[in-house]
Design a protein around this motif. Structure first.
Motif, PDB file in Angstrom:
ATOM      1  N   ASP A 119       0.831  -1.201   0.000  1.00 50.30           N
ATOM      2  CA  ASP A 119       0.000   0.000   0.000  1.00 50.30           C
ATOM      3  C   ASP A 119       0.872   1.260   0.000  1.00 50.30           C
ATOM      4  O   ASP A 119       1.518   1.578   0.994  1.00 50.30           O
ATOM      5  N   TYR A 120       0.860   1.961  -1.126  1.00 51.84           N
ATOM      6  CA  TYR A 120       1.561   3.245  -1.248  1.00 51.84           C
ATOM      7  C   TYR A 120       0.570   4.345  -1.602  1.00 51.84           C
ATOM      8  O   TYR A 120       0.918   5.305  -2.273  1.00 51.84           O
ATOM      9  N   THR A 121      -0.652   4.199  -1.129  1.00 51.33           N
ATOM     10  CA  THR A 121      -1.676   5.192  -1.433  1.00 51.33           C
ATOM     11  C   THR A 121      -1.435   6.466  -0.634  1.00 51.33           C
ATOM     12  O   THR A 121      -0.817   6.466   0.431  1.00 51.33           O
ATOM     13  N   GLU A 122      -1.954   7.539  -1.158  1.00 50.28           N
ATOM     14  CA  GLU A 122      -1.863   8.838  -0.491  1.00 50.28           C
ATOM     15  C   GLU A 122      -2.618   8.805   0.834  1.00 50.28           C
ATOM     16  O   GLU A 122      -2.212   9.450   1.796  1.00 50.28           O
ATOM     17  N   GLU A 123      -3.696   8.035   0.884  1.00 50.89           N
ATOM     18  CA  GLU A 123      -4.466   7.926   2.132  1.00 50.89           C
ATOM     19  C   GLU A 123      -3.613   7.344   3.255  1.00 50.89           C
ATOM     20  O   GLU A 123      -3.740   7.737   4.408  1.00 50.89           O
ATOM     21  N   THR A 124      -2.761   6.409   2.933  1.00 46.78           N
ATOM     22  CA  THR A 124      -1.911   5.767   3.936  1.00 46.78           C
ATOM     23  C   THR A 124      -0.679   6.610   4.256  1.00 46.78           C
ATOM     24  O   THR A 124      -0.303   6.760   5.409  1.00 46.78           O
ATOM     25  N   TRP A 125      -0.049   7.164   3.234  1.00 46.94           N
ATOM     26  CA  TRP A 125       1.231   7.845   3.397  1.00 46.94           C
ATOM     27  C   TRP A 125       1.115   9.354   3.554  1.00 46.94           C
ATOM     28  O   TRP A 125       2.084  10.016   3.932  1.00 46.94           O
ATOM     29  N   GLY A 126      -0.018   9.914   3.212  1.00 47.01           N
ATOM     30  CA  GLY A 126      -0.147  11.370   3.229  1.00 47.01           C
ATOM     31  C   GLY A 126       0.320  11.956   1.910  1.00 47.01           C
ATOM     32  O   GLY A 126       0.969  11.280   1.108  1.00 47.01           O
ATOM     33  N   ARG A 127      -0.019  13.201   1.706  1.00 48.62           N
ATOM     34  CA  ARG A 127       0.301  13.833   0.421  1.00 48.62           C
ATOM     35  C   ARG A 127       1.779  14.191   0.316  1.00 48.62           C
ATOM     36  O   ARG A 127       2.413  13.899  -0.670  1.00 48.62           O
ATOM     37  N   TYR A 128       2.323  14.839   1.288  1.00 49.15           N
ATOM     38  CA  TYR A 128       3.731  15.258   1.244  1.00 49.15           C
ATOM     39  C   TYR A 128       4.384  14.956   2.578  1.00 49.15           C
ATOM     40  O   TYR A 128       3.737  14.908   3.608  1.00 49.15           O
ATOM     41  N   SER A 129       5.674  14.805   2.533  1.00 49.67           N
ATOM     42  CA  SER A 129       6.438  14.619   3.757  1.00 49.67           C
ATOM     43  C   SER A 129       7.654  15.522   3.693  1.00 49.67           C
ATOM     44  O   SER A 129       8.324  15.598   2.663  1.00 49.67           O
ATOM     45  N   SER A 130       7.933  16.220   4.783  1.00 48.41           N
ATOM     46  CA  SER A 130       9.123  17.074   4.804  1.00 48.41           C
ATOM     47  C   SER A 130      10.385  16.221   4.906  1.00 48.41           C
ATOM     48  O   SER A 130      11.465  16.653   4.540  1.00 48.41           O
ATOM     49  N   ASP A 131      10.243  14.992   5.370  1.00 45.34           N
ATOM     50  CA  ASP A 131      11.367  14.072   5.475  1.00 45.34           C
ATOM     51  C   ASP A 131      11.372  13.182   4.226  1.00 45.34           C
ATOM     52  O   ASP A 131      10.482  12.353   4.049  1.00 45.34           O
ATOM     53  N   PRO A 132      12.393  13.351   3.356  1.00 45.45           N
ATOM     54  CA  PRO A 132      12.406  12.564   2.111  1.00 45.45           C
ATOM     55  C   PRO A 132      12.384  11.056   2.336  1.00 45.45           C
ATOM     56  O   PRO A 132      11.858  10.313   1.516  1.00 45.45           O
ATOM     57  N   SER A 133      12.908  10.587   3.442  1.00 45.10           N
ATOM     58  CA  SER A 133      12.893   9.146   3.698  1.00 45.10           C
ATOM     59  C   SER A 133      11.488   8.636   4.002  1.00 45.10           C
ATOM     60  O   SER A 133      11.246   7.435   3.965  1.00 45.10           O
ATOM     61  N   ARG A 134      10.561   9.522   4.290  1.00 36.15           N
ATOM     62  CA  ARG A 134       9.176   9.134   4.551  1.00 36.15           C
ATOM     63  C   ARG A 134       8.285   9.299   3.326  1.00 36.15           C
ATOM     64  O   ARG A 134       7.083   9.102   3.393  1.00 36.15           O
ATOM     65  N   HIS A 135       8.878   9.672   2.204  1.00 36.48           N
ATOM     66  CA  HIS A 135       8.091   9.809   0.985  1.00 36.48           C
ATOM     67  C   HIS A 135       7.755   8.413   0.472  1.00 36.48           C
ATOM     68  O   HIS A 135       8.597   7.516   0.470  1.00 36.48           O
ATOM     69  N   ARG A 136       6.546   8.201   0.037  1.00 37.26           N
ATOM     70  CA  ARG A 136       6.095   6.861  -0.333  1.00 37.26           C
ATOM     71  C   ARG A 136       6.877   6.257  -1.494  1.00 37.26           C
ATOM     72  O   ARG A 136       7.150   5.065  -1.504  1.00 37.26           O
ATOM     73  N   MET A 137       7.274   7.043  -2.471  1.00 38.61           N
ATOM     74  CA  MET A 137       8.042   6.486  -3.587  1.00 38.61           C
ATOM     75  C   MET A 137       9.474   6.155  -3.155  1.00 38.61           C
ATOM     76  O   MET A 137      10.033   5.151  -3.584  1.00 38.61           O
ATOM     77  N   ALA A 138      10.060   6.959  -2.296  1.00 42.55           N
ATOM     78  CA  ALA A 138      11.394   6.638  -1.774  1.00 42.55           C
ATOM     79  C   ALA A 138      11.337   5.334  -0.990  1.00 42.55           C
ATOM     80  O   ALA A 138      12.218   4.480  -1.109  1.00 42.55           O
TER      81      ALA A 138
END
Length: 150
Positions: A119-138
């Motif tokens: 699950d890499y949906t926006e609902e699960t991960w949120g739209r943006y993350s200030s921490d690049p390691s928490r970005h869903r595609m990373a």
């Protein structure tokens, strides 16, 4: 200069268009290749011996069921447990619709651990993350670091 009325149109020509030329290369006469109807020159069989000891993991970004419906039969056919070369399929859920979820759940029921849903949906991960390691595609890309897998 020449006006539009002076240019001959195909319908005003008195002679028929020329027939397609055949291509000769010392072999029997052939027609030029048709990109809409490609033909293989000969049957080709591959036993994939070069991939026998290679782990192949396929990542599929999943969204629309209408597109996934076309791809899944090919993935099923090409799984190693069915005589193909694919060991594992990771379905990265990005924006799956209900149809895609139904298809994926059916595939997972049929093929078990050969298919994995992540699950890499926006609902699960949120739209943006200030921490690049928490970005869903990373997170997706760094999770794909399997030894001896291509």
């Amino acid at each position: 200069g020449a006006g539009i009325s002076e240019v001959a149109s195909p319908s005003s020509s008195s002679s028929p268009p020329p027939a397609p030329r055949s291509v000769t290369s010392g072999s029997p006469e052939r027609r030029p290749a048709d990109p809409l109807h490609p033909e293989c020159p000969a049957e080709y069989e591959d036993d994939y011996a070069d991939l026998l000891h290679v782990r192949i993991v396929v990542v599929v970004f999943c969204g629309r069921g209408s597109r996934l419906r076309i791809l899944l039969p090919y993935l099923r056919r090409d799984l190693r447990r069915r005589g193909g070369v694919i060991d594992h399929v990771i379905c990265a859920l990005i924006r799956p619709d209900d149809h895609a979820l139904r298809l994926l759940n059916a595939m997972r029921s049929e093929l078990g651990d050969s298919i994995e849903l992540r699950d890499y949906t926006e609902e699960t991960w949120g739209r943006y993350s200030s921490d690049p390691s928490r970005h869903r595609m990373a997170a997706l890309y760094t999770s794909l670091n399997e030894t001896d897998a291509v």
